[in-house]
Design a protein around this motif. Structure first.
Motif, PDB file in Angstrom:
ATOM      1  N   THR A 113       1.851 -20.325 -51.910  1.00 35.97           N
ATOM      2  CA  THR A 113       1.635 -19.448 -53.076  1.00 35.97           C
ATOM      3  C   THR A 113       2.379 -19.914 -54.320  1.00 35.97           C
ATOM      4  O   THR A 113       1.813 -19.880 -55.427  1.00 35.97           O
ATOM      5  CB  THR A 113       2.040 -18.006 -52.725  1.00 35.97           C
ATOM      6  OG1 THR A 113       1.220 -17.548 -51.658  1.00 35.97           O
ATOM      7  CG2 THR A 113       1.857 -17.085 -53.922  1.00 35.97           C
ATOM      8  N   PRO A 114       3.634 -20.362 -54.213  1.00 37.28           N
ATOM      9  CA  PRO A 114       4.316 -20.813 -55.436  1.00 37.28           C
ATOM     10  C   PRO A 114       3.570 -21.922 -56.174  1.00 37.28           C
ATOM     11  O   PRO A 114       3.600 -21.986 -57.403  1.00 37.28           O
ATOM     12  CB  PRO A 114       5.672 -21.297 -54.912  1.00 37.28           C
ATOM     13  CG  PRO A 114       5.895 -20.525 -53.668  1.00 37.28           C
ATOM     14  CD  PRO A 114       4.529 -20.387 -53.056  1.00 37.28           C
ATOM     15  N   THR A 115       2.879 -22.792 -55.448  1.00 34.02           N
ATOM     16  CA  THR A 115       2.150 -23.885 -56.094  1.00 34.02           C
ATOM     17  C   THR A 115       0.988 -23.347 -56.919  1.00 34.02           C
ATOM     18  O   THR A 115       0.757 -23.777 -58.051  1.00 34.02           O
ATOM     19  CB  THR A 115       1.641 -24.884 -55.041  1.00 34.02           C
ATOM     20  OG1 THR A 115       2.746 -25.405 -54.314  1.00 34.02           O
ATOM     21  CG2 THR A 115       0.880 -26.022 -55.701  1.00 34.02           C
ATOM     22  N   ALA A 116       0.231 -22.425 -56.346  1.00 33.91           N
ATOM     23  CA  ALA A 116      -0.877 -21.821 -57.093  1.00 33.91           C
ATOM     24  C   ALA A 116      -0.352 -21.118 -58.347  1.00 33.91           C
ATOM     25  O   ALA A 116      -0.955 -21.198 -59.424  1.00 33.91           O
ATOM     26  CB  ALA A 116      -1.633 -20.843 -56.203  1.00 33.91           C
ATOM     27  N   ASN A 117       0.775 -20.442 -58.202  1.00 32.44           N
ATOM     28  CA  ASN A 117       1.381 -19.779 -59.363  1.00 32.44           C
ATOM     29  C   ASN A 117       1.847 -20.801 -60.397  1.00 32.44           C
ATOM     30  O   ASN A 117       1.731 -20.582 -61.606  1.00 32.44           O
ATOM     31  CB  ASN A 117       2.556 -18.907 -58.919  1.00 32.44           C
ATOM     32  CG  ASN A 117       2.119 -17.692 -58.141  1.00 32.44           C
ATOM     33  OD1 ASN A 117       0.936 -17.320 -58.159  1.00 32.44           O
ATOM     34  ND2 ASN A 117       3.046 -17.068 -57.438  1.00 32.44           N
ATOM     35  N   ASP A 118       2.394 -21.913 -59.927  1.00 32.01           N
ATOM     36  CA  ASP A 118       2.830 -22.977 -60.845  1.00 32.01           C
ATOM     37  C   ASP A 118       1.650 -23.534 -61.633  1.00 32.01           C
ATOM     38  O   ASP A 118       1.788 -23.874 -62.814  1.00 32.01           O
ATOM     39  CB  ASP A 118       3.510 -24.102 -60.070  1.00 32.01           C
ATOM     40  CG  ASP A 118       4.875 -23.706 -59.530  1.00 32.01           C
ATOM     41  OD1 ASP A 118       5.423 -22.704 -60.025  1.00 32.01           O
ATOM     42  OD2 ASP A 118       5.374 -24.401 -58.622  1.00 32.01           O
ATOM     43  N   ILE A 119       0.497 -23.635 -60.985  1.00 29.24           N
ATOM     44  CA  ILE A 119      -0.693 -24.145 -61.669  1.00 29.24           C
ATOM     45  C   ILE A 119      -1.123 -23.184 -62.774  1.00 29.24           C
ATOM     46  O   ILE A 119      -1.473 -23.599 -63.881  1.00 29.24           O
ATOM     47  CB  ILE A 119      -1.832 -24.365 -60.656  1.00 29.24           C
ATOM     48  CG1 ILE A 119      -1.499 -25.553 -59.761  1.00 29.24           C
ATOM     49  CG2 ILE A 119      -3.161 -24.591 -61.364  1.00 29.24           C
ATOM     50  CD1 ILE A 119      -2.485 -25.761 -58.631  1.00 29.24           C
ATOM     51  N   LEU A 120      -1.083 -21.893 -62.494  1.00 29.04           N
ATOM     52  CA  LEU A 120      -1.439 -20.896 -63.511  1.00 29.04           C
ATOM     53  C   LEU A 120      -0.478 -20.963 -64.695  1.00 29.04           C
ATOM     54  O   LEU A 120      -0.896 -20.940 -65.856  1.00 29.04           O
ATOM     55  CB  LEU A 120      -1.419 -19.496 -62.904  1.00 29.04           C
ATOM     56  CG  LEU A 120      -2.503 -19.188 -61.868  1.00 29.04           C
ATOM     57  CD1 LEU A 120      -2.250 -17.831 -61.219  1.00 29.04           C
ATOM     58  CD2 LEU A 120      -3.882 -19.225 -62.512  1.00 29.04           C
ATOM     59  N   ALA A 121       0.817 -21.049 -64.392  1.00 30.23           N
ATOM     60  CA  ALA A 121       1.811 -21.122 -65.462  1.00 30.23           C
ATOM     61  C   ALA A 121       1.665 -22.423 -66.252  1.00 30.23           C
ATOM     62  O   ALA A 121       1.826 -22.442 -67.479  1.00 30.23           O
ATOM     63  CB  ALA A 121       3.215 -21.012 -64.876  1.00 30.23           C
ATOM     64  N   PHE A 122       1.352 -23.515 -65.560  1.00 27.65           N
ATOM     65  CA  PHE A 122       1.127 -24.811 -66.199  1.00 27.65           C
ATOM     66  C   PHE A 122      -0.041 -24.737 -67.166  1.00 27.65           C
ATOM     67  O   PHE A 122       0.030 -25.192 -68.315  1.00 27.65           O
ATOM     68  CB  PHE A 122       0.890 -25.862 -65.106  1.00 27.65           C
ATOM     69  CG  PHE A 122       0.090 -27.049 -65.524  1.00 27.65           C
ATOM     70  CD1 PHE A 122       0.670 -28.080 -66.259  1.00 27.65           C
ATOM     71  CD2 PHE A 122      -1.250 -27.160 -65.169  1.00 27.65           C
ATOM     72  CE1 PHE A 122      -0.079 -29.181 -66.640  1.00 27.65           C
ATOM     73  CE2 PHE A 122      -2.001 -28.260 -65.535  1.00 27.65           C
ATOM     74  CZ  PHE A 122      -1.412 -29.269 -66.277  1.00 27.65           C
ATOM     75  N   ALA A 123      -1.150 -24.153 -66.737  1.00 25.96           N
ATOM     76  CA  ALA A 123      -2.315 -24.009 -67.613  1.00 25.96           C
ATOM     77  C   ALA A 123      -1.984 -23.127 -68.817  1.00 25.96           C
ATOM     78  O   ALA A 123      -2.347 -23.445 -69.947  1.00 25.96           O
ATOM     79  CB  ALA A 123      -3.486 -23.422 -66.822  1.00 25.96           C
ATOM     80  N   ALA A 124      -1.272 -22.023 -68.574  1.00 25.32           N
ATOM     81  CA  ALA A 124      -0.929 -21.102 -69.653  1.00 25.32           C
ATOM     82  C   ALA A 124      -0.063 -21.779 -70.707  1.00 25.32           C
ATOM     83  O   ALA A 124      -0.244 -21.566 -71.911  1.00 25.32           O
ATOM     84  CB  ALA A 124      -0.220 -19.878 -69.087  1.00 25.32           C
ATOM     85  N   ILE A 130       2.828 -11.066 -66.386  1.00 24.56           N
ATOM     86  CA  ILE A 130       4.182 -11.532 -66.098  1.00 24.56           C
ATOM     87  C   ILE A 130       4.190 -12.993 -65.664  1.00 24.56           C
ATOM     88  O   ILE A 130       5.046 -13.774 -66.092  1.00 24.56           O
ATOM     89  CB  ILE A 130       4.838 -10.660 -65.015  1.00 24.56           C
ATOM     90  CG1 ILE A 130       4.856  -9.175 -65.459  1.00 24.56           C
ATOM     91  CG2 ILE A 130       6.250 -11.143 -64.714  1.00 24.56           C
ATOM     92  CD1 ILE A 130       5.629  -8.944 -66.726  1.00 24.56           C
ATOM     93  N   LEU A 131       3.253 -13.379 -64.830  1.00 26.67           N
ATOM     94  CA  LEU A 131       3.260 -14.729 -64.268  1.00 26.67           C
ATOM     95  C   LEU A 131       3.073 -15.795 -65.344  1.00 26.67           C
ATOM     96  O   LEU A 131       3.799 -16.787 -65.401  1.00 26.67           O
ATOM     97  CB  LEU A 131       2.170 -14.860 -63.203  1.00 26.67           C
ATOM     98  CG  LEU A 131       2.005 -16.248 -62.581  1.00 26.67           C
ATOM     99  CD1 LEU A 131       3.296 -16.704 -61.907  1.00 26.67           C
ATOM    100  CD2 LEU A 131       0.850 -16.247 -61.585  1.00 26.67           C
ATOM    101  N   THR A 132       2.089 -15.609 -66.225  1.00 30.58           N
ATOM    102  CA  THR A 132       1.755 -16.635 -67.219  1.00 30.58           C
ATOM    103  C   THR A 132       2.408 -16.404 -68.567  1.00 30.58           C
ATOM    104  O   THR A 132       2.387 -17.290 -69.419  1.00 30.58           O
ATOM    105  CB  THR A 132       0.235 -16.691 -67.426  1.00 30.58           C
ATOM    106  OG1 THR A 132      -0.218 -15.420 -67.949  1.00 30.58           O
ATOM    107  CG2 THR A 132      -0.482 -16.987 -66.123  1.00 30.58           C
ATOM    108  N   GLN A 133       2.959 -15.204 -68.782  1.00 26.62           N
ATOM    109  CA  GLN A 133       3.537 -14.823 -70.076  1.00 26.62           C
ATOM    110  C   GLN A 133       2.491 -14.810 -71.187  1.00 26.62           C
ATOM    111  O   GLN A 133       2.822 -14.929 -72.371  1.00 26.62           O
ATOM    112  CB  GLN A 133       4.695 -15.757 -70.447  1.00 26.62           C
ATOM    113  CG  GLN A 133       5.901 -15.640 -69.531  1.00 26.62           C
ATOM    114  CD  GLN A 133       6.556 -14.265 -69.594  1.00 26.62           C
ATOM    115  OE1 GLN A 133       7.097 -13.867 -70.638  1.00 26.62           O
ATOM    116  NE2 GLN A 133       6.511 -13.532 -68.499  1.00 26.62           N
ATOM    117  N   LEU A 134       1.218 -14.685 -70.815  1.00 25.20           N
ATOM    118  CA  LEU A 134       0.143 -14.492 -71.786  1.00 25.20           C
ATOM    119  C   LEU A 134      -0.207 -13.010 -71.849  1.00 25.20           C
ATOM    120  O   LEU A 134       0.272 -12.203 -71.054  1.00 25.20           O
ATOM    121  CB  LEU A 134      -1.099 -15.284 -71.363  1.00 25.20           C
ATOM    122  CG  LEU A 134      -0.979 -16.802 -71.284  1.00 25.20           C
ATOM    123  CD1 LEU A 134      -2.283 -17.402 -70.772  1.00 25.20           C
ATOM    124  CD2 LEU A 134      -0.602 -17.400 -72.638  1.00 25.20           C
TER     125      LEU A 134
END
Length: 299
Positions: free
Chosen positions: A189-200, A142-146
Motif C-alpha cells: 500500500t505505501p507504494t501505491a500511495n507514493d505513486i499518487l503523491a508523486f503524480a500530485a 490528505i494523501l496528495t495535499q491537493l
C-alpha cells in the motif's frame, strides 16, 4: 517647515503606534499609527486619558480597575524598557502588543515623561487556528495535499459562472494513472500511495498560478486550466504527460514509472460542472481503448 513639525510629520507616517506622556502620565501626543491600532483619535486621548488606562501588563487579569498602575513610568535613568502589553481598543477588545518606552530627559537632566512605541503582535487565536485547520481539512485530500472532490466541484461551478459573465475561457482535464489497480495489487500500500503523491507533486509543479488540481478517486485526478485555447490545452497535456512519464520513484531499488491517460474539454456556453466532468469521463474511456493515443481532447 519647522523642525518640530518635521518630526511630527515623520512620526505620523509610521504604522507603529507612538505616544508621549508627561510626568503625570497624561498623554500629550498620539500619532496616526496609534489611532489606527487603538480606534481612539488623538482628540479623544490627549490630555484626557492616562496611558495606564489604555495599556495593561500581560500579567494583569481582566479586571483592569484593580491594577491601575500595572505599567510603571519609565525609569529616568534607563535608556529604554520593553514589555509585552495589552492595548485596550475603543471597541472593547484587548489587543496584544509589543511596547518599548523611552524616557524624556531635559537638558538639565530632569525627567519630563516618556515616549512609548507599540506594535500589534500577530498571534492567531487558538480557536481561529482550529477553525482554519478544520476548513483546510474539509477541502483537502490528505494523501496528495491537493483539493478534494467537494472543493474542485465548487471551483468548477464558479469558473463556469465566470465564463458566462466575462467569457474567460478555461479547460478541464481528467487524468488517470494507467492501470493503477496493478500498483495496488502488485505492491505494498505505501507504494501505491507514493505513486499518487508523486503524480500530485508533478501536477502542482506543472500548474500555472491560477490552475487547480484535485484528486477525485483512487488514481484519477481533475484539473482546471485557466485562460487556455484548444491548441494551448493540447500542448499543456503533452508537456504534463511527458514530464510525469519521464520521471520515476524508487521502490525496492527499482525505478518505477507511470503512464497517464488524459482527456479534456474546453468550457461551452451550455455547460454545467456535471456535464464537463461527464464529457471528460466519456473521452477518457476512448483514450483507454486506444493505446496509441493517450490524450483525447474535445472542444
Amino acid at each position: 517647515m519647522s523642525e518640530s513639525l518635521l518630526y511630527r510629520t515623520i512620526a505620523d507616517s509610521h504604522f507603529d503606534g507612538l505616544f508621549s506622556a508627561n510626568r503625570e502620565r497624561l498623554i500629550t501626543y498620539w500619532n496616526k499609527g496609534a489611532e489606527l491600532l487603538s480606534g481612539f483619535s488623538a482628540g479623544e486621548v490627549i490630555g484626557r486619558m492616562r496611558s495606564h488606562e489604555l495599556l495593561t501588563s500581560t500579567q494583569a487579569p481582566m479586571r483592569r480597575q484593580e491594577y491601575p498602575d500595572s505599567i510603571p513610568v519609565a525609569n529616568p535613568s534607563a535608556t529604554s524598557a520593553t514589555s509585552a502589553t495589552f492595548l485596550q481598543h475603543k471597541c472593547g477588545s484587548r489587543i496584544e502588543i509589543a511596547s518599548r518606552s523611552y524616557p524624556i530627559i531635559s537638558a538639565a537632566g530632569e525627567f519630563l515623561g516618556d515616549h512609548e512605541v507599540f506594535t500589534a503582535i500577530d498571534t492567531p487565536h487558538p480557536f481561529q487556528q482550529h477553525r482554519h485547520e478544520l476548513l483546510k481539512l474539509s477541502y483537502l485530500d490528505i494523501l496528495t495535499q491537493l483539493a478534494n472532490r467537494s472543493y474542485i466541484e465548487q471551483a468548477l461551478r464558479a469558473h463556469i459562472q465566470e465564463f458566462n459573465t466575462y467569457a474567460l475561457p478555461f479547460g478541464v482535464l481528467l487524468i488517470e494513472i494507467d492501470n493503477f489497480q496493478h500498483y495496488i495489487d502488485a505492491y505494498p500500500t505505501p507504494t501505491a500511495n507514493d505513486i499518487l503523491a508523486f503524480a500530485a507533486r508533478n501536477f502542482s509543479a506543472h500548474a500555472q498560478p491560477f490552475d487547480l488540481y484535485s484528486r477525485l478517486e483512487e488514481g484519477t485526478f481533475l484539473g482546471i486550466i485557466k485562460n487556455v485555447s484548444e491548441i494551448g490545452l493540447t500542448l499543456y497535456c503533452q508537456e504534463l504527460k511527458r514530464r510525469i512519464e519521464q520521471s520515476y520513484i524508487i521502490c525496492n531499488n527499482h525505478c518505477l514509472a507511470v503512464r497517464l491517460n488524459i482527456s479534456g474539454t474546453l468550457v461551452r456556453a451550455t455547460d454545467t460542472a456535471e456535464s464537463m466532468i461527464s464529457r471528460c469521463h466519456e473521452l477518457l474511456e476512448l483514450s483507454q481503448n486506444n493505446p496509441r493515443t493517450r490524450i483525447i481532447l474535445s472542444k
